[in-house]
Design an enzyme around this catalytic site. Structure first.
Site, short mmCIF file in Angstrom:
data_model
loop_
_atom_site.label_atom_id
_atom_site.label_comp_id
_atom_site.label_asym_id
_atom_site.label_seq_id
_atom_site.Cartn_x
_atom_site.Cartn_y
_atom_site.Cartn_z
N HIS A 124 0.83 -1.20 0.00
CA HIS A 124 0.00 0.00 0.00
C HIS A 124 0.88 1.27 0.00
O HIS A 124 0.76 2.12 -0.89
CB HIS A 124 -0.91 -0.02 1.23
N GLU A 125 1.75 1.37 0.97
CA GLU A 125 2.61 2.56 1.05
C GLU A 125 3.58 2.57 -0.14
O GLU A 125 3.93 3.64 -0.65
CB GLU A 125 3.37 2.59 2.38
N HIS A 153 1.86 4.32 -2.94
CA HIS A 153 1.98 5.78 -2.80
C HIS A 153 3.36 6.24 -3.27
O HIS A 153 3.49 7.24 -3.97
CB HIS A 153 1.80 6.19 -1.33
N GLU A 194 -4.62 7.62 -3.30
CA GLU A 194 -5.13 6.38 -2.70
C GLU A 194 -5.47 5.36 -3.78
O GLU A 194 -5.38 4.15 -3.56
CB GLU A 194 -6.36 6.72 -1.84
#
Lengths: 505, 505
Positions: free
Chosen positions: B269-270, B273, B299
Site C-alpha cells: 500500500h505505502e 503511494h 489512494e
C-alpha cells in the site's frame, strides 16, 4: 528613552527560539543524511540545508536582532536582566557582531561549498586523490581568509579561527601548552619504542559479530548514564554526536567486525559528549547557551568517558566479564591483564582516530602546526601533502603510503573546520585537569568506577560543568573548578604514570 | 506596465523552492517523530514544527508571493509562460487565496492544537477515553468551522473541506457515487454472510518472526519497483508514506508477529503511494505540482498495488512459493487456494484498517456521513460515540465494545483531517476505473502479474498518471485516461466478480 524591558526580552527570546528551530531542522537533516538518507535525495537535501541555514543566518544578522540587542544592552535595561539573561544577551551580541560582518551571499556560497566538499571528500579520501580535492580545499581556505578579513584580526590571522571554537584562546597560549606537552610526551613515546615490548593486540582483531558489539555498546552507554529517552543511537560511517533539542542528544557509532573495541570506545566517546548535552540546565533551552561551552570543554568530556573511565583498569575489572560473556570464543582465553594492556598499546600509527591516548596528541600538534602555516605563513594548499608527510616522519617516524591515509584522512578541512583540531588536545588537557580535582574531591573515584557506580561522578560533572551549558566560558569553568588556568602538567602526569605502569618503564 | 517575465518567474520559482525547503524540513521532523525520536524530545520538536510550519505559511501568504502572482497572472505575462508554468502559477494562486484568508496567529494556534491532539490521541485511543479527548476534538471542529467561514462556502460547509483533499469534488457527487456503491455492495456483503461459509484464516495468525516478514516485505517492494535509492523503509506504529524531496519518498510499515499479511499489504500500500511520488516528472520538483494530484488519486495508486495487484490470484501464483520459503513451518501445509481465500476473507469487523476490500468502503461511508452531520447539521462532538455506534450496528451489524475500537480508532480527526476519509473510497473507485482501462490497453496484464513482470504496468501508470504530478486535476486524469468521469460501477463490478468467485455465490 525608557523601554519596556520585559516586552523586549520576550520578543528577543522568541527570536532566539525561532533561530533554534532552524538549527534543529538543519541538524536533523544533516543527521539524516549521515544515517541512511537515500542517495538520490542527497543533492536536493544539500540545497535545502543551504537554504534553511541561510534563513537562520539572516535572522541572526537581522535588523530585528540588532535592535533587541542594542535595547537590551543599554545600561538601564541590562541591569534589570538576570545573570543568565545577561549572559544570553552577551553571547548573542558576540555572534551577531561576528555574523553581521559576513554578507549573506558570501555565507550562502560558503555553506554550499563546504556541504558539497564534505560529500566529495569521501570519494577523494577513498581514492587518495589529493589533486582532485585540491581546488575545493583551495576555495575553502580562500573563503576563510576572506572571512578573517571581515571578522578582523587581533593577534595573528589564525587566532581568529581558533577563537571560533575555543573563545579566549590564543596562538601564544596554544604554542606554550602544546610545547610543554610535546616536551613531556616525546620522551615517553621514545622510551616505549626503545623498550621493545609490544603487547599482543592480535586477539582484538578476530571476528566479533556486529549484533553482539551493539549489545555491549548499548549496555555500556546505559551504565554510564546515557538517557535513551533523550536521544538515540544509530550507525554512520563516522561516529558523531548531535543535539537536536533539549530532549534529544543523539549519537552514532560504527561497528567494525574485526575490531572489538573501536565501536565500544567511540560509543563511550560520543556518549560523553551526549552526557554533557543531556544535562545542560533546561532554563537555557532554545537559547544560544543551551549547549556545551566550547569544543575543547566538550572534548574534555568525551575523552574523559572514553579514556579516563573507559580505558582504565578499574572499568574493565568491572566490565571485562560482561564483554567475555558476549564473546566467549574470542575472549575467554584472554586474561584481563592482557586485554587491558592491548587496549592501551602505544603504536606510532598513521590514523588519528585509531591512535592511542599518548600519540594522539602528536597527531593534533601536527595539524595545528600546518593550520598555522596556512593562515599565518601563507602555505599554499598544494603543499599540504608534502608538509604533512614530513611532519609525520619527524614526529611519529612514519610516512603515509598515500594521501587517503595521510592529509585526506579527516573530514574537518573539507567542512571548513580550520582552528578546530586543537580542541581535541585541549580536551585531553582539560579532562586530566578536571579529573585531578575530581579525584581529590571524590576520593572513592576509583572504587566507584570499579563498581560501575557512575552516578556520583556524573553528579559531580553536572554540578561543576554540564548544567552551565555555554553560560560559563571555558576559562571560567577550568579556573572555577580546578582553581587554576589550563595547565598541561596534569595530562602529562596522567599519561606518564599510566604508560610507565603498563610498560613497566 | 511591461514587466520582465523571466526575472519575475525566477524570483517566484526561488520563493517556491524556499517554501519546499521548509516543507522538507517539517516532513522530516514529523517522519523522525514517528520512527524513533526520543520521548523527551517530542514536546520541543512539536514547538519547532509549529514554528517552521508557520514560517512556511508566512511565505505562502506573503506580499512577495501576492506580488509575483499578480504580475504573472497579467494577460501579457501569463501568455509567455509554458503550460507547466501556467499550471504552477494557478496552483500557487489557489493556495495563496485560500491561505491568505487565515490570520497567521490562527494558523499557528491550529498547527499547535492539532500537533498536540495527535500526540494525546494515542493515549486516549489506548484507554478508550472519548470523554478525555472530547475537549480537543471540540476545539478542532470549532477552529475548522472558523476556517470554513474564512474560506467561504460555495455549496455546503462540508464541501469546503472535501475540496481541500479532492479539488472539484462536491457533496452532491459523493452522495451520488457513495449511494450507488452502497446499493451494489450491501447485497454482496449480505449474500456472503448468509452463505455461511467462513474461510479458514487461523493459520495466518501463527507466529511469523519479524525478521522474515521484513525480508519478504522488502523483496515485494523491490519486485513492484520501489526505488530504494530514492527512499527508505522504516517501522512506525501506523504505516505511512512521506515525500521529503524529489529523490526521497519514504515509507514505513509495522510488523505484527501473529499476522503474516498485515505488514505485507501495508508495504504494498505505502509502496504504491511511493511509486507515484518517485515517478513524478523532475521538472516539477520544488514546486507545488511536484507531488500526487489529490488524496483520492493517491489512494487509487496505493490500493491498486495493495489490492488489485497484491490481493489478486496471479500475484500469489507467482509469490506464494517465496512466502512459503520464508515460513516453511507455518505455510508449507497450506495450499495456495486456501491462502488466497484467507487473505480475501470478508468479515464485518470494527477496525477500518484491518477490514477486507469489500466492507472497507462501508467504514468510509460511515465516516463520511458523520463528518457531514458535524459540519452541515451541527452534530455536537459529544454525540459522536452514539452516532458512530449506531451506524456500525446499522451498516455492519456490530457495535464497538469501547470507543478505542470505535470512534477513536483513527488518527485523522485528531489531526484536523475532516473531509479526508472520502478519499479512501474514492481511491478504490478511481483504482478500479483506471484498472479497467489498463486491462483493455494491456491485455496481458494478468499474465504479467503472474510472472512478476511489473515494468510494463508501472510504465503505463507513469505515462498516464504519475509523471504529471499535480499538473493535472483528478478529473482531467480520470477523464483523460478512461474517457469518462468518476464512475462507481467499475469498483462494484470488480468486487462483485471477485467475491462471487471466491465465495462461489
Amino acid at each position: 528613552m525608557a523601554i519596556n524591558v520585559i516586552a523586549v526580552w520576550d520578543s528577543f527570546a522568541a527570536l532566539l527560539s525561532k533561530i533554534s528551530s532552524y538549527q534543529e531542522a538543519v541538524a536533523l537533516m544533516a543527521w539524516d543524511l549521515r544515517t541512511g538518507a537515500p542517495r538520490k535525495g542527497a543533492a536536493p537535501r544539500s540545497e535545502t540545508i543551504g537554504l534553511l541555514s541561510t534563513e537562520a543566518f539572516k535572522l541572526q544578522t537581522s535588523a530585528e536582532m540588532g535592535g533587541y540587542l542594542s535595547q537590551l544592552l543599554e545600561d538601564d535595561a541590562f541591569k534589570q536582566l538576570s545573570d543568565t539573561q545577561q549572559r544570553i544577551v552577551k553571547d548573542a551580541k558576540e555572534e551577531y557582531d561576528r555574523s553581521v560582518k559576513i554578507p549573506e551571499e558570501k555565507y550562502k556560497e560558503y555553506v554550499e561549498l563546504t556541504a558539497n566538499s564534505e560529500t566529495l571528500w569521501e570519494d577523494f579520501k577513498e581514492s587518495g586523490d589529493f589533486v582532485g580535492f585540491e581546488p575545493y580545499l583551495t576555495k575553502i581556505v580562500a573563503k576563510l581568509q576572506e572571512f578573517i578579513d571581515y571578522w578582523g584580526v587581533k593577534d595573528t590571522r589564525y587566532d581568529t579561527l581558533l577563537n571560533m571554537y575555543e573563545p579566549g584562546l590564543t596562538v601564544e597560549k596554544v604554542d606554550q601548552v602544546f610545547g610543554q606537552l610535546r616536551d613531556r610526551l616525546v620522551p615517553v613515546v621514545t622510551a616505549i619504542s626503545e623498550h621493545g615490548h609490544k603487547p599482543d593486540t592480535e586477539f582484538l582483531h578476530n571476528i566479533f559479530p556486529k549484533e553482539q558489539q551493539e549489545k555491549v555498546s548499548l549496555f555500556l552507554l546505559e551504565q554510564i548514564g546515557y538517557d535513551f529517552e533523550a536521544g538515540r543511537v544509530d550507525e554512520s560511517m563516522h561516529p558523531f554526536q548531535t543535539t537536536l533539542n533539549q530532549g534529544d542528544a543523539r549519537i552514532t557509532t560504527h561497528y567494525i567486525e574485526d575490531d572489538v573495541v573501536d565501536a565500544l570506545f567511540s560509543s563511550l566517546h560520543e556518549g560523553g559528549h551526549a552526557l554533557y548535552e543531556q544535562n545542560v540546565s533546561d532554563e537555557l533551552a532554545r537559547t544560544p547557551l543551551g549547549q556545551g561551552t566550547s569544543m575543547g570543554i566538550h572534548e574534555s568530556q568525551s575523552r574523559f568517558w572514553e579514556n579516563m573511565i573507559g580505558r582504565s583498569r578499574p572499568f574493565w575489572e568491572r566490565y571485562y566479564g560482561d564483554l567475555q560473556k558476549h564473546f566467549p570464543e574470542q575472549l575467554n582465553e584472554v586474561p584481563l591483564d592482557q586485554f587491558f594492556k592491548a587496549i592501551n598499546a602505544v603504536k606510532n600509527s598513521l590514523i588519528r582516530i585509531q591512535s592511542d591516548e599518548l600519540t594522539y596528541n602528536l597527531h593534533i600538534i601536527i595539524r595545528y602546526e600546518i593550520e598555522k602555516m596556512i593562515f599565518n605563513e601563507g602555505l599554499p594548499v598544494s603543499e599540504l601533502p608534502r608538509v604533512w608527510n614530513e611532519k609525520y616522519q619527524a614526529y611519529l617516524g612514519i610516512t603515509p603510503p598515500n594521501d587517503g591515509v595521510g592529509v585526506l584522512q579527516d573530514v574537518h578541512w573539507s567542512a571548513g573546520l580550520f582552528g578546530y583540531f586543537p580542541s581535541y588536545a585541549l580536551g585531553n588537557m582539560y579532562s586530566a585537569q578536571f579529573a585531578n580535582t575530581m579525584m581529590k574531591e571524590l576520593p572513592e573515584f576509583e572504587k566507584w568506577v570499579g563498581e560501575g557506580n557512575f552516578a556520583p561522578i556524573r553528579e559531580w560533572l553536572i554540578d561543576k560543568i554540564y548544567k552551565y551549558g555555554k553560560s560559563r566560558t571555558p576559562s571560567e569553568l577550568i579556573e572555577g573548578v580546578t582553581g587554576e588556568p589550563l595547565n598541561p602538567t596534569y595530562l602529562a602526569d596522567y599519561l606518564e604514570q599510566k604508560y610507565k605502569g603498563i610498560y613497566g618503564l
